[in-house]
Design a protein around this motif. Structure first.
Motif, mmCIF file in Angstrom:
data_model
loop_
_atom_site.group_PDB
_atom_site.id
_atom_site.type_symbol
_atom_site.label_atom_id
_atom_site.label_comp_id
_atom_site.label_asym_id
_atom_site.label_seq_id
_atom_site.Cartn_x
_atom_site.Cartn_y
_atom_site.Cartn_z
ATOM 1 N N LEU A 280 1.974 7.124 -11.695
ATOM 2 C CA LEU A 280 0.735 6.648 -11.078
ATOM 3 C C LEU A 280 -0.335 7.728 -11.126
ATOM 4 O O LEU A 280 -0.048 8.902 -10.907
ATOM 5 C CB LEU A 280 0.981 6.221 -9.630
ATOM 6 C CG LEU A 280 1.903 5.026 -9.434
ATOM 7 C CD1 LEU A 280 2.124 4.775 -7.952
ATOM 8 C CD2 LEU A 280 1.363 3.782 -10.117
ATOM 9 N N ASP B 92 -2.482 9.705 -3.393
ATOM 10 C CA ASP B 92 -1.420 9.023 -2.649
ATOM 11 C C ASP B 92 -0.387 8.346 -3.554
ATOM 12 O O ASP B 92 0.153 7.290 -3.218
ATOM 13 C CB ASP B 92 -2.003 7.989 -1.680
ATOM 14 C CG ASP B 92 -3.010 8.585 -0.715
ATOM 15 O OD1 ASP B 92 -2.739 9.684 -0.189
ATOM 16 O OD2 ASP B 92 -4.060 7.961 -0.506
ATOM 17 N N ARG C 140 1.922 5.135 -2.620
ATOM 18 C CA ARG C 140 1.699 3.896 -3.369
ATOM 19 C C ARG C 140 2.977 3.467 -4.080
ATOM 20 O O ARG C 140 3.302 2.276 -4.133
ATOM 21 C CB ARG C 140 0.535 4.056 -4.347
ATOM 22 C CG ARG C 140 -0.794 4.171 -3.597
ATOM 23 C CD ARG C 140 -2.036 4.440 -4.440
ATOM 24 N NE ARG C 140 -1.963 4.169 -5.841
ATOM 25 C CZ ARG C 140 -2.158 5.107 -6.791
ATOM 26 N NH1 ARG C 140 -2.393 6.367 -6.474
ATOM 27 N NH2 ARG C 140 -2.114 4.772 -8.052
ATOM 28 N N LEU D 99 5.157 1.792 -1.562
ATOM 29 C CA LEU D 99 4.690 0.418 -1.314
ATOM 30 C C LEU D 99 5.131 -0.526 -2.434
ATOM 31 O O LEU D 99 5.557 -1.652 -2.167
ATOM 32 C CB LEU D 99 3.170 0.380 -1.192
ATOM 33 C CG LEU D 99 2.576 0.813 0.136
ATOM 34 C CD1 LEU D 99 1.053 0.883 0.039
ATOM 35 C CD2 LEU D 99 2.996 -0.133 1.238
ATOM 36 N N ILE E 264 -2.125 -1.992 -5.920
ATOM 37 C CA ILE E 264 -1.498 -0.784 -5.394
ATOM 38 C C ILE E 264 -1.328 0.263 -6.478
ATOM 39 O O ILE E 264 -1.503 1.464 -6.238
ATOM 40 C CB ILE E 264 -0.154 -1.125 -4.719
ATOM 41 C CG1 ILE E 264 -0.416 -2.010 -3.509
ATOM 42 C CG2 ILE E 264 0.585 0.149 -4.312
ATOM 43 C CD1 ILE E 264 0.821 -2.646 -2.938
ATOM 44 N N ALA F 95 -5.362 3.386 -8.408
ATOM 45 C CA ALA F 95 -5.929 4.182 -7.309
ATOM 46 C C ALA F 95 -7.294 3.614 -6.925
ATOM 47 O O ALA F 95 -8.115 3.319 -7.784
ATOM 48 C CB ALA F 95 -6.065 5.628 -7.727
#
Length: 113
Positions: A53, A57, A61, A64, A103, A106
């Motif tokens: 990612l 965060d 993420r 999640l 999600i 970003a």
């Protein structure tokens, strides 16, 4: 990639996969088993996903994303939620992909920050 993931989450599970989900559910009340499962999920899925990612965060993420995927599988394959089982799930896959994309991507900083 999220379109493929969404379709896979809504596909019929293999017997081994369904059995694994039930074993996980039965074991979750045992503190030691829950620790082992959490560590395994974090090590084998969450961290690898976080590494892919981009943006802030990433670890949160990734957590999640894993939680959403696990929840969809649980609702569909263990509880057999009537809206998630059977029939054409292509429309649901569109919604699920949008959630995963939201999600995985970003968020932009709000104007003025």
């Amino acid at each position: 990639m999220n379109a493929e993931a969404a379709r896979a989450l809504l596909a019929d599970p293999t017997a081994a996969h369904a059995d694994g989900m039930l074993l996980t559910l039965r074991s979750a009340s045992n503190e030691r088993a829950a620790t082992i499962m959490r560590d395994s999920l974090e090590r084998n899925f969450q961290r690898a996903l976080a590494d892919e990612l981009v943006g802030p965060d990433a670890a949160a993420r990734a957590a999640l994303l894993v939680a959403i995927c696990t929840g969809v599988q649980f609702m569909r394959n263990v509880l057999h939620n009537s809206e998630l089982v059977g029939g054409d799930t292509s429309a649901l896959a569109v919604y699920l992909r949008a959630a995963l994309d939201a999600i995985a991507t970003a968020p932009s900083a709000p104007a003025g920050q």
